[in-house]
Design a protein around this motif. Structure first.
Motif, PDB file in Angstrom:
ATOM      1  N   ALA A 154       0.601  -1.301   0.089  1.00 24.19           N
ATOM      2  CA  ALA A 154       0.114   0.030   0.075  1.00 24.19           C
ATOM      3  C   ALA A 154       0.753   1.186   0.225  1.00 24.19           C
ATOM      4  CB  ALA A 154      -0.889  -0.133   1.117  1.00 24.19           C
ATOM      5  N   LEU A 155       1.867   1.198   0.803  1.00 27.26           N
ATOM      6  CA  LEU A 155       2.580   2.385   0.697  1.00 27.26           C
ATOM      7  C   LEU A 155       3.807   2.648  -0.345  1.00 27.26           C
ATOM      8  CD1 LEU A 155       3.564   2.775   4.621  1.00 27.26           C
ATOM      9  CD2 LEU A 155       2.041   4.008   3.239  1.00 27.26           C
ATOM     10  N   GLN A 156       4.103   1.375  -1.188  1.00 20.67           N
ATOM     11  CA  GLN A 156       4.674   1.495  -2.565  1.00 20.67           C
ATOM     12  C   GLN A 156       3.848   2.090  -3.443  1.00 20.67           C
ATOM     13  OE1 GLN A 156       6.435  -2.287  -2.728  1.00 20.67           O
ATOM     14  NE2 GLN A 156       8.272  -1.877  -1.531  1.00 20.67           N
ATOM     15  N   SER A 157       2.359   1.818  -3.419  1.00 19.27           N
ATOM     16  CA  SER A 157       1.806   2.273  -4.498  1.00 19.27           C
ATOM     17  C   SER A 157       1.745   3.645  -4.923  1.00 19.27           C
ATOM     18  CB  SER A 157       0.487   1.550  -4.221  1.00 19.27           C
ATOM     19  OG  SER A 157      -0.402   1.920  -5.221  1.00 19.27           O
ATOM     20  N   GLY A 158       1.837   4.395  -3.740  1.00 21.80           N
ATOM     21  CA  GLY A 158       1.946   6.000  -4.196  1.00 21.80           C
ATOM     22  C   GLY A 158       2.113   6.807  -2.854  1.00 21.80           C
ATOM     23  N   TYR A 159       2.607   8.066  -2.942  1.00 23.61           N
ATOM     24  CA  TYR A 159       2.925   8.555  -1.840  1.00 23.61           C
ATOM     25  C   TYR A 159       1.880   9.923  -1.528  1.00 23.61           C
ATOM     26  CZ  TYR A 159       4.412  11.405  -5.982  1.00 23.61           C
ATOM     27  OH  TYR A 159       4.476  12.001  -7.385  1.00 23.61           O
ATOM     28  N   ILE A 160       0.458   9.821  -2.052  1.00 24.28           N
ATOM     29  CA  ILE A 160      -0.365  10.721  -1.741  1.00 24.28           C
ATOM     30  C   ILE A 160      -1.691   9.592  -1.663  1.00 24.28           C
ATOM     31  CG2 ILE A 160      -1.815  12.633  -2.569  1.00 24.28           C
ATOM     32  CD1 ILE A 160       1.039  13.492  -2.228  1.00 24.28           C
ATOM     33  N   ILE A 161      -2.330  10.084  -0.372  1.00 24.90           N
ATOM     34  CA  ILE A 161      -3.820   9.532  -0.437  1.00 24.90           C
ATOM     35  C   ILE A 161      -4.854  10.480  -0.174  1.00 24.90           C
ATOM     36  CG2 ILE A 161      -3.601   9.101   2.294  1.00 24.90           C
ATOM     37  CD1 ILE A 161      -4.490   6.425   1.893  1.00 24.90           C
ATOM     38  N   GLN A 162      -5.953  10.164  -0.604  1.00 21.30           N
ATOM     39  CA  GLN A 162      -7.096  10.976  -0.641  1.00 21.30           C
ATOM     40  C   GLN A 162      -7.805  10.830   0.622  1.00 21.30           C
ATOM     41  OE1 GLN A 162     -10.281   9.814  -3.034  1.00 21.30           O
ATOM     42  NE2 GLN A 162     -10.883  11.823  -3.762  1.00 21.30           N
ATOM     43  N   LEU A 163      -8.217  12.227   1.135  1.00 20.71           N
ATOM     44  CA  LEU A 163      -8.931  12.392   2.494  1.00 20.71           C
ATOM     45  C   LEU A 163     -10.527  12.655   2.094  1.00 20.71           C
ATOM     46  CD1 LEU A 163      -6.805  14.254   4.713  1.00 20.71           C
ATOM     47  CD2 LEU A 163      -7.431  12.101   5.334  1.00 20.71           C
ATOM     48  N   CYS A 164     -10.692  13.398   1.111  1.00 18.59           N
ATOM     49  CA  CYS A 164     -11.930  13.872   0.628  1.00 18.59           C
ATOM     50  C   CYS A 164     -11.661  14.826  -0.681  1.00 18.59           C
ATOM     51  CB  CYS A 164     -12.724  14.508   1.744  1.00 18.59           C
ATOM     52  SG  CYS A 164     -14.166  15.182   0.809  1.00 18.59           S
ATOM     53  N   ARG A 165     -12.365  14.431  -1.853  1.00 18.43           N
ATOM     54  CA  ARG A 165     -12.271  15.224  -2.934  1.00 18.43           C
ATOM     55  C   ARG A 165     -10.729  15.634  -3.242  1.00 18.43           C
ATOM     56  NH1 ARG A 165     -17.475  18.816  -2.061  1.00 18.43           N
ATOM     57  NH2 ARG A 165     -19.066  17.207  -2.331  1.00 18.43           N
ATOM     58  N   ASP A 166     -10.203  16.846  -3.162  1.00 14.94           N
ATOM     59  CA  ASP A 166      -8.625  17.196  -3.546  1.00 14.94           C
ATOM     60  C   ASP A 166      -7.911  17.222  -2.102  1.00 14.94           C
ATOM     61  OD1 ASP A 166     -10.317  19.481  -2.955  1.00 14.94           O
ATOM     62  OD2 ASP A 166      -9.206  20.744  -4.144  1.00 14.94           O
ATOM     63  N   GLU A 167      -8.502  17.077  -1.128  1.00 13.76           N
ATOM     64  CA  GLU A 167      -7.983  17.214   0.393  1.00 13.76           C
ATOM     65  C   GLU A 167      -7.081  15.836   0.327  1.00 13.76           C
ATOM     66  OE1 GLU A 167      -7.152  19.043   2.519  1.00 13.76           O
ATOM     67  OE2 GLU A 167      -8.036  20.680   1.446  1.00 13.76           O
ATOM     68  N   VAL A 168      -5.961  16.057   0.462  1.00 15.10           N
ATOM     69  CA  VAL A 168      -5.046  14.799   0.578  1.00 15.10           C
ATOM     70  C   VAL A 168      -3.966  14.863   1.620  1.00 15.10           C
ATOM     71  CG1 VAL A 168      -5.060  14.347  -2.149  1.00 15.10           C
ATOM     72  CG2 VAL A 168      -3.360  15.834  -0.858  1.00 15.10           C
ATOM     73  N   LEU A 169      -3.375  13.779   1.801  1.00 14.86           N
ATOM     74  CA  LEU A 169      -2.253  13.421   2.852  1.00 14.86           C
ATOM     75  C   LEU A 169      -1.031  13.053   2.127  1.00 14.86           C
ATOM     76  CD1 LEU A 169      -3.812  11.814   5.906  1.00 14.86           C
ATOM     77  CD2 LEU A 169      -3.010  14.260   5.754  1.00 14.86           C
ATOM     78  N   HIS A 170       0.143  13.685   2.426  1.00 13.51           N
ATOM     79  CA  HIS A 170       1.382  13.183   1.961  1.00 13.51           C
ATOM     80  C   HIS A 170       1.613  11.863   2.959  1.00 13.51           C
ATOM     81  CE1 HIS A 170       2.926  15.946  -1.211  1.00 13.51           C
ATOM     82  NE2 HIS A 170       2.124  16.661  -0.626  1.00 13.51           N
ATOM     83  N   ILE A 171       1.223  10.850   2.679  1.00 10.42           N
ATOM     84  CA  ILE A 171       0.954   9.840   3.554  1.00 10.42           C
ATOM     85  C   ILE A 171       2.360   9.380   4.409  1.00 10.42           C
ATOM     86  CG2 ILE A 171       1.047   7.934   1.999  1.00 10.42           C
ATOM     87  CD1 ILE A 171      -1.417   8.033   4.921  1.00 10.42           C
ATOM     88  N   HIS A 172       3.493   9.134   3.737  1.00 11.38           N
ATOM     89  CA  HIS A 172       4.586   8.830   4.336  1.00 11.38           C
ATOM     90  C   HIS A 172       4.959   9.575   5.477  1.00 11.38           C
ATOM     91  CE1 HIS A 172       4.526   6.686   0.329  1.00 11.38           C
ATOM     92  NE2 HIS A 172       4.864   5.660   0.899  1.00 11.38           N
TER      93      HIS A 172
END
Length: 1136
Positions: A282-300
Motif C-alpha cells: 500500500a505504501l509503495q503504490s503512491g505517496y499521496i492518499i485522498q481524504l476527501c475530494r482534492d484534500e490529500v495527505l502526503h501519507i509517508h
C-alpha cells in the motif's frame, strides 16, 4: 436492573448503512468549511475584523476556557447577533461531527460486544461497511485537525451565544475538548481503537486474499491475460469463475485507505508477516492518499510524524526507517508503474469496446469485466490527479519525470470508459434478460440446494433464506420484455442483515461454517444489481466527478488533447465528464449543489465551444485552400499560359528555355501516399474532430441538455457569415473590393467544402446556408455587422458611380456593351469600370445579394435620385416665370431664343442654371442606367433559378389592367428585375420628399420638363458631348438623359398629376425639338460644335420611352436630320 444485550436486535446492518451515509455527508461539510476558512475571500469577515482581533486572541489564549468578564470581549457583545448568525453553519457542523463521533464509538463498541466476525470474502457487506466507517471517521478527524481558525470559530460563536442567550452552547465544552484531544488526531484515535483492534485487524487481514492479486503491475496483468476476452476463445461466452465477485471490482483506492488508516490504528500488529506485506504494498503504490475530494495527505510524512509521536509506545526507530524507505520506493517507482498501468488499461478497454460493440450479447456473461475495467480506470485517474497536483517535497532529492504524469493519451482511456458505460446503458435489456434467466435458472436452484443442505437453520434465518429463493425463482424473461421495473434492494438489505446475524460469535447459523452459501449469496447480490441497479453500479465504478475539484488540470488535459491530433476524436469525453460532477454532491450539503452544477454547465459549455472553434478553424483552413485552388481556375489566369505559348513559338530557334507556369491541378499529383500534404492533415483533423462532435446527440449536464452539433452549427454559421464579408476584401480607406464574379467563385468553393461536412457530421448544411446567406441580402446581419449587400451598395454608389458623375468623360455607360466603360485611365485609378459594372459582374452580384439586396441597392440609389430632384425643383422655382413663358412660346422662335438666353446667364463665373440642370439630370440618368443594368442582371439570374415563377410574374405584369392595383404588380415585377413603364421604387422615393410647395407639385414637374427641354441645346457647346459609336453613347453620358427624362416624367406625373404622362412627354418633345431645330440656324461654331451628337438624343429619348413613338418624333423633328446626324457621328468615330 440492566438488561442483557441481544446481539440480533442491534440492527448492525441498518446502523452501518445510515452512519456511512451520514459520515460522507459530514466529510463533505467539513471539507467545505476547511475550504471556506482557508480562503480569505470566503471566510467570515469576523475572523479578520480588526475590532475583534484582541477578543479573538483573548479567547484563544486558554482555549476552550475564557473569561466572560474581560473587557476585551465587549467588541463581541456589540455584534453578537451577526456572529451567531454568520458562524452557526460552521459551529453546528462541528456539533454534528461530535454527534457522529458518539454514534460511531457506540456502534464500534456494540460490534466489539457482539464479537462480529469480519471477512471481506464472505460477509462482504458488513466488512466493507465496517471498514468504510472506520476510514470515514479517521478522514473526518484528520480534516477537522486541518481546519484553520477552528478554535476561533468555536470560541467566537460560544461567547456571542452566551452574550445573546445568557449561557453558552451546551456542546461547547465537549467540542473544545475534542479539538484539543484530536490535535494531532491519529495518536488519540490509536488509543481509542486499542479495544477495537481485536475485530479491526481480522477485517483488514481478510484483504490479504484479494489486495495483492488486485495490485499487480501492468506487465504481470498482461501475462495473466487479465480482462482479456480473446485469451480463451472457447470460454468467451462463459461467466468468469470467481468466489469473490464483489471484491473483484472493489476500488483499489478504497482498499489502500482501509489498509493505511486501519493499520495506523492497529500499529502494534505491523510486525505480523501478512499485515506487513499489505502495509508495504500500500505504501509503495503512491505517496499521496485522498481524504476527501482534492484534500490529500502526503501519507509517508504523516505516518512518520505519527510514529514519532508514539516513541516509547512499542514503536522503535526501525519502523520509521522502513516507512522512509517505502517512501523512497514510491517516489522512484510508482509514477512509472502507474503510467504502464494506464497503457495496459487503454489497450484492454479498446479491445473490450470493440468486441462488445461488435457482439453486444457478450455483455451478459462478461459484465463483470466491464465493471472491473471501469473501477481500475477510475482508480488510475484518481491516482494521477492527486499526484500531479501534489508533488513531493524537494528535500527528498528525487527527480520525478513529468512524462509519467502528463499523459497525452489519457483522453483515449477516459473515452473508452464512457464508451463501455454507453454500451451497458444501450444494451441494458440484453444484460437484464441474461441475468434474469441466470437468477431463476441457476442461482435459485443452487441456492435451494444449499438451503436444503443446512443441517440446522433457525427460524428467522430460514425465513430470510426462503424469501431469497422465492424472490429470484419467480423471475421470467417476460418481465424484461414488458419493461417491468425490478427492485431487489430489499433482498440485498436482507442479505446484509443476515450477514450481521450470522457473523456474531453466538449465532445459531455461523456464516464462516457455510462458506458456499456466503459465496453464492454474494454472487446473487451482484447478479441482482445487474438487473435493477445498473446505473448506480456504473456510477459506483466509473464515476469521474473528482475532476470537478481539479478544474485547472481538467482544462490543461483538454488543451493538451486539442494540441495532439491523434487524440482529437476523444475530446468529446471532456464535456461528457461534466455530467458526472453532480455525483459528488451529498444530501447533507445541499448548498453546494448550485455551485457544482454551475461549474459543470460552464465547463461543458466551454469545452463544446472550444471544440467547435477548433473544427471551424480546420474548416476555414480547408475553405481557404479550396478558394485559392478555385481562384487559380479563373479565366484571367489563362493569360499566363497563352503568353507562354506565344513566347515559346517566338523562341523556337533559340536555346533559351522558358519556365512554364504551374497549372491548376498540379498540387494533386503525388508520388507517394505516405507524403502528407497540408490538405491531408487538415482532412484528417476534420475527420477526427467531427467524430467527436458527432459522437452523442445530447449531453445531460445538471438540468441542462447540451447538443454538440448545435454548438458546432452556431459557430459555423457565425464564421461563415464573417468569411463571406471577409472574402470581399473591402478596404474603405483605399476603396479596394473584390470583383463580384471572383467573390461568387470563392463563395461557391466555400459552400462546396461546407457541403462535404455532411459526410463527417449528421448536420443539415442547407440549414446553415438558409440561415446565413439570406442575412447577406440585408444591410446588416443578425449581429449588426455590415454585409455583402451593404458594402457593395456603398462601393457602387459612393465609389464607382461617384467617379462616373464627378469625372466627366472618363467613364461612359455603353448601352451596346451593357456596361460602364473606362475610356481614359488616370494615375491612382485602382480599377476599370467594366471590370465591376458589366452585365457579367452584375449577374454575379445579383447571385450574391439576391432580390432583397438588389431592392436595397435600388432604394439607396433612388434616394440619391430623389435628392437630385429636390435640387432641380429649387432651380425650377427660382426660374418659374421664365419657364412658364417658355412653356407657352415653343412656336415662337424669337421669344424662345430670348428667354433661353436669360436662362443661360451665369452669375460671377458660377455655372448657369442650365448647366446645373443638365449636370443633375445626367447624374440621375447615370444612376438609372446602373439601376437598369442591375435589374436586368437580377432578371437573368431569377430566370435561371426560378423560371416557372418568373413566367407567372411576367404574365401578371403583362395582363394586369391599368388600375389602382397596377402599382402593386409593378412593385412585384420590379422586385423580380422586370422593367416597368413607371418605376415604383422611384415613385415611392419621390413621394417621401417633403416639399414646401406641395399644392403646386404638378406645375413644378411640368416646368422641370420644360427646363430640361430648353437646356438640351447647351450640350452641343460641350467638347465632351461627342457621340462614341463604339459605345453607342456620349462621352459625358448625356445619352443617359433619355433614361432620366422618361423615368422622372413617368414617376412625377403619376404621383403629382392625373397620370397624363403621355401628354406631358409630347409637350416635352415639342419644346426639345423646337430648341434643337434652332441650332440649325446658329452659325457660331462653338454653339454647334457637337450638334449632330445632341440631335441623336431626341431619338434616344423616344427609343427609351414607352409613351412616345417615332411617328410623333417625325412630326416634331425631321427624320432626315436624325439620319444625317447618325451618318456624321459614325463617320467621325470611324475616323478616330
Amino acid at each position: 436492573m440492566s438488561r442483557a444485550m441481544i446481539p440480533s436486535q442491534q440492527k448492525l446492518a441498518e446502523k452501518l448503512t445510515i452512519l456511512n451515509d451520514r459520515g460522507l455527508g459530514m466529510l463533505t461539510r467539513i471539507y467545505n468549511i476547511k475550504k471556506m476558512l482557508g480562503n480569505p475571500e470566503n471566510k467570515p469577515t469576523f475572523l479578520s475584523d480588526k475590532s475583534l482581533e484582541n477578543a479573538i486572541k483573548n479567547v484563544l489564549r486558554k482555549f476552550p476556557q475564557y473569561d466572560m468578564k474581560s473587557n476585551q470581549l465587549n467588541s463581541i457583545n456589540s455584534m453578537k447577533a451577526e456572529i451567531v448568525k454568520g458562524l452557526s453553519l460552521y459551529y453546528y457542523t462541528f456539533v454534528d461531527i461530535l454527534d457522529f463521533k458518539d454514534h460511531v464509538v457506540d456502534l464500534l463498541t456494540t460490534i466489539d460486544a457482539c464479537q462480529v466476525y469480519m471477512d471481506i470474502t464472505l460477509n462482504f457487506d458488513i466488512t466493507k461497511n465496517y471498514l468504510d466507517l472506520v476510514t470515514t471517521y479517521v478522514s473526518i478527524m484528520i480534516l477537522v485537525s486541518k481546519v484553520e481558525d477552528r478554535k476561533a470559530v468555536l470560541s467566537l460563536f460560544n461567547v456571542a451565544h452566551e452574550f445573546l442567550h445568557g449561557k453558552g452552547d451546551p456542546s461547547y465544552p465537549r467540542l473544545g475538548q475534542l479539538v484539543i484531544d484530536y490535535d494531532p488526531p491519529m495518536k488519540k484515535m490509536a488509543e481509542e481503537f486499542v479495544p477495537h483492534s481485536r475485530f479491526l485487524k481480522p477485517a483488514i487481514l481478510s484483504l490479504h486474499k484479494i489486495y495483492p492479486k488486485r495490485n499487480l503491475p501492468a506487465s504481470q496483468m498482461r501475462s495473466l491475460q487479465i480482462l482479456s476476452l480473446l485469451s480463451e476463445p472457447l470460454k468467451m461466452s462463459s461467466v468468469p469463475t470467481t468466489d469473490t465477485i464483489q471484491c473483484d471490482y472493489l476500488s483499489l483506492d478504497t482498499m489502500e485507505r482501509w489498509l493505511i488508516f486501519g493499520l495506523m490504528l492497529c500499529y502494534q500488529h505491523l510486525s505480523e508477516a501478512q499485515v506487513w506485506d499489505m502495509w508495504k504494498i500500500a505504501l509503495q503504490s503512491g505517496y499521496i492518499i485522498q481524504l476527501c475530494r482534492d484534500e490529500v495527505l502526503h501519507i509517508h510524512s504523516y505516518v512518520v510524524s505519527f510514529f514519532d509521536s508514539l516513541k516509547g509506545h512499542n514503536i522503535n526507530h526501525k519502523r520509521v526507517t522502513e516507512v522512509k524507505e517505502l517512501q523512497q520506493h514510491a517516489l522512484s517507482n510508482s509514477p512509472a508503474t502507474h503510467r504502464e498501468m494506464r497503457k495496459f488499461l487503454r489497450s484492454t478497454l479498446r479491445e473490450l469496446t470493440l468486441i462488445f460493440t461488435e457482439q453486444p450479447g457478450l455483455l451478459g456473461p462478461k459484465a463483470l469485466y466491464v465493471v472491473q475495467a471501469l473501477s481500475m480506470t477510475r482508480d488510475e485517474v484518481n491516482w494521477l490527479l492527486r499526484h500531479v497536483l501534489n508533488p513531493p517535497s524537494k528535500r527528498h532529492n528525487i527527480k520525478i519525470s513529468q512524462e509519467d504524469f502528463y499523459d497525452r493519451q489519457l483522453p483515449e482511456l477516459l473515452f473508452y470508459t464512457e464508451e463501455l458505460k454507453g454500451l451497458i446503458k444501450k444494451y441494458n435489456q440484453v444484460i437484464q434478460r441474461y441475468y434474469v434467466q441466470y437468477l431463476c435458472g441457476y442461482d435459485a436452484v443452487y441456492l435451494n440446494q444449499l438451503i436444503q443442505n443446512l443441517s440446522m437453520c433457525p427460524e428467522d434465518e430460514s425465513v430470510i433464506l426462503s424469501s431469497f429463493y422465492s424472490g429470484i425463482s419467480s423471475l421470467t424473461v417476460k418481465q424484461v420484455e414488458e419493461n417491468e421495473i425490478f427492485d431487489f434492494r430489499g433482498l440485498r438489505l436482507d442479505w446484509f442483515r443476515l450477514q450481521a446475524y450470522t457473523s456474531l460469535s453466538k449465532a445459531a447459523l455461523v456464516l464462516k461454517d457455510h462458506q458456499d452459501l456466503a459465496i453464492h449469496m454474494n454472487t446473487i447480490n451482484f447478479h441482482t444489481k445487474m438487473v435493477d441497479y445498473l446505473d448506480e453500479l456504473l456510477i459506483e465504478t466509473g464515476d469521474l466527478s473528482i475532476y470537478c475539484f481539479y478544474t485547472n488540470l481538467f482544462e490543461h488535459q483538454f488543451k493538451q488533447c486539442m494540441e495532439f491530433p491523434a487524440q482529437h476524436r476523444y475530446s468529446i469525453i471532456f464535456p461528457m465528464i461534466c455530467a458526472h460532477f453532480m455525483n459528488a454532491t451529498h444530501d447533507l450539503c445541499p448548498e453546494e449543489r448550485h455551485s457544482i452544477g454551475t461549474t459543470s454547465v460552464q465547463y461543458a459549455h466551454w469545452f463544446l465551444r472550444e471544440m467547435s472553434e477548433e473544427i471551424n478553424q480546420v474548416i476555414t483552413a480547408i475553405c481557404e485552400e479550396q478558394c485559392m485552388l478555385s481562384y487559380k481556375l479563373l479565366p484571367k489566369h489563362s493569360a499566363a499560359t497563352i503568353l507562354n505559348t506565344v513566347q515559346r513559338k517566338k523562341n523556337k530557334d533559340k536555346k533559351k528555355t522558358i519556365q512554364e507556369p504551374e497549372k491548376p491541378g498540379q498540387e494533386s499529383i503525388r508520388k507517394n501516399r505516405e507524403n502528407f500534404t497540408r490538405m491531408d492533415k487538415l482532412h484528417m483533423a476534420l475527420t477526427e474532430l467531427c467524430y467527436a462532435i458527432n459522437y452523442c446527440n445530447v449531453i445531460q449536464v445538471w438540468e441542462h441538455g447540451f447538443v454538440p452539433r448545435e454548438f458546432f452549427l452556431q459557430q459555423l454559421e457565425a464564421r461563415f457569415n464573417k468569411a463571406l464579408v471577409g472574402m470581399m476584401m473591402y478596404n474603405p480607406e483605399t476603396n479596394e473590393i473584390a470583383k463580384p464574379s471572383e467573390l461568387l467563385n470563392g463563395v461557391r468553393a466555400y459552400m462546396n467544402v461546407l457541403q462535404s461536412i455532411e459526410n463527417y457530421v449528421h448536420v443539415d448544411m442547407a440549414r446553415v446556408f438558409n440561415n446565413v446567406l439570406p442575412q447577406q441580402t440585408q444591410p446588416t446581419d443578425s449581429t449588426g455587422e455590415k454585409t455583402i449587400t451593404a458594402n457593395y451598395t456603398n462601393w457602387y454608389l459612393e465609389v464607382l458611380l461617384r467617379r462616373v458623375t464627378c469625372n466627366v468623360g472618363q467613364i461612359v455607360f455603353s448601352p451596346s456593351q451593357k456596361a460602364f466603360v473606362s475610356i481614359t485611365h488616370t494615375e491612382g485609378q485602382l480599377f476599370s469600370a467594366e471590370e465591376f459594372a458589366d452585365l457579367t459582374e452584375l449577374r454575379a452580384l445579383a447571385e450574391l445579394i439576391g432580390p432583397y439586396g438588389v431592392k436595397y441597392m435600388g432604394e439607396r440609389l433612388v434616394l440619391n435620385i430623389a435628392s437630385q430632384v429636390d435640387e432641380l425643383k429649387k432651380l425650377v422655382i427660382n426660374n418659374k416665370e421664365l419657364l412658364s413663358q417658355l412653356r407657352t412660346s415653343f412656336d415662337k422662335p424669337d421669344v424662345m431664343r430670348e428667354l433661353s438666353k436669360k436662362l443661360q446667364t451665369s452669375h460671377k463665373n458660377a455655372p448657369s442654371d442650365v448647366d446645373i440642370v443638365l449636370m443633375r439630370m445626367t447624374i440621375i440618368g447615370v444612376l438609372l442606367a446602373f439601376r437598369s443594368l442591375i435589374q436586368e442582371a437580377l432578371h437573368d439570374v431569377l430566370d435561371d433559378h426560378v423560371p416557372f415563377l418568373m413566367s407567372s410574374i411576367r404574365d401578371i405584369h403583362h395582363y394586369v389592367p391599368n388600375t389602382k392595383d397596377a402599382m402593386v404588380v409593378n412593385e412585384l415585377a420590379s422586385s423580380a428585375g422586370l422593367a416597368c413603364d413607371i418605376d415604383p421604387t422611384l415613385c415611392n422615393a419621390l413621394r417621401t420628399l417633403k416639399s414646401e410647395h406641395a399644392e403646386d407639385e404638378y406645375n413644378l414637374a411640368c416646368l422641370l420638363m420644360v427646363f430640361v427641354a430648353v437646356s438640351i441645346p447647351k450640350l452641343a457647346r460641350m467638347d465632351s458631348s461627342v457621340f462614341k459609336a463604339s459605345l453607342e453613347g456620349h462621352q459625358n453620358n448625356s445619352h443617359c438623359l433619355a433614361k432620366a427624362i422618361n423615368a422622372l416624367a413617368g414617376a412625377m406625373f403619376t404621383i403629382y398629376g392625373p397620370g397624363d404622362v403621355e401628354e406631358r412627354l409630347k409637350e416635352f418633345l415639342a419644346l426639345a425639338s423646337s430648341s434643337l431645330l434652332r441650332l440649325g440656324q446658329e452659325h457660331d461654331k462653338d454653339t454647334i460644335k457637337n450638334r449632330e451628337s445632341v440631335y441623336l438624343l431626341l431619338d434616344q429619348i423616344v427609343q427609351e420611352s414607352p409613351f412616345l413613338t417615332m411617328d410623333l418624333l417625325e412630326s416634331c423633328f425631321p427624320y432626315a436630320l436624325l439620319r444625317n446626324a447618325y451618318h456624321s457621328v459614325y463617320k467621325a468615330s470611324a475616323a478616330d
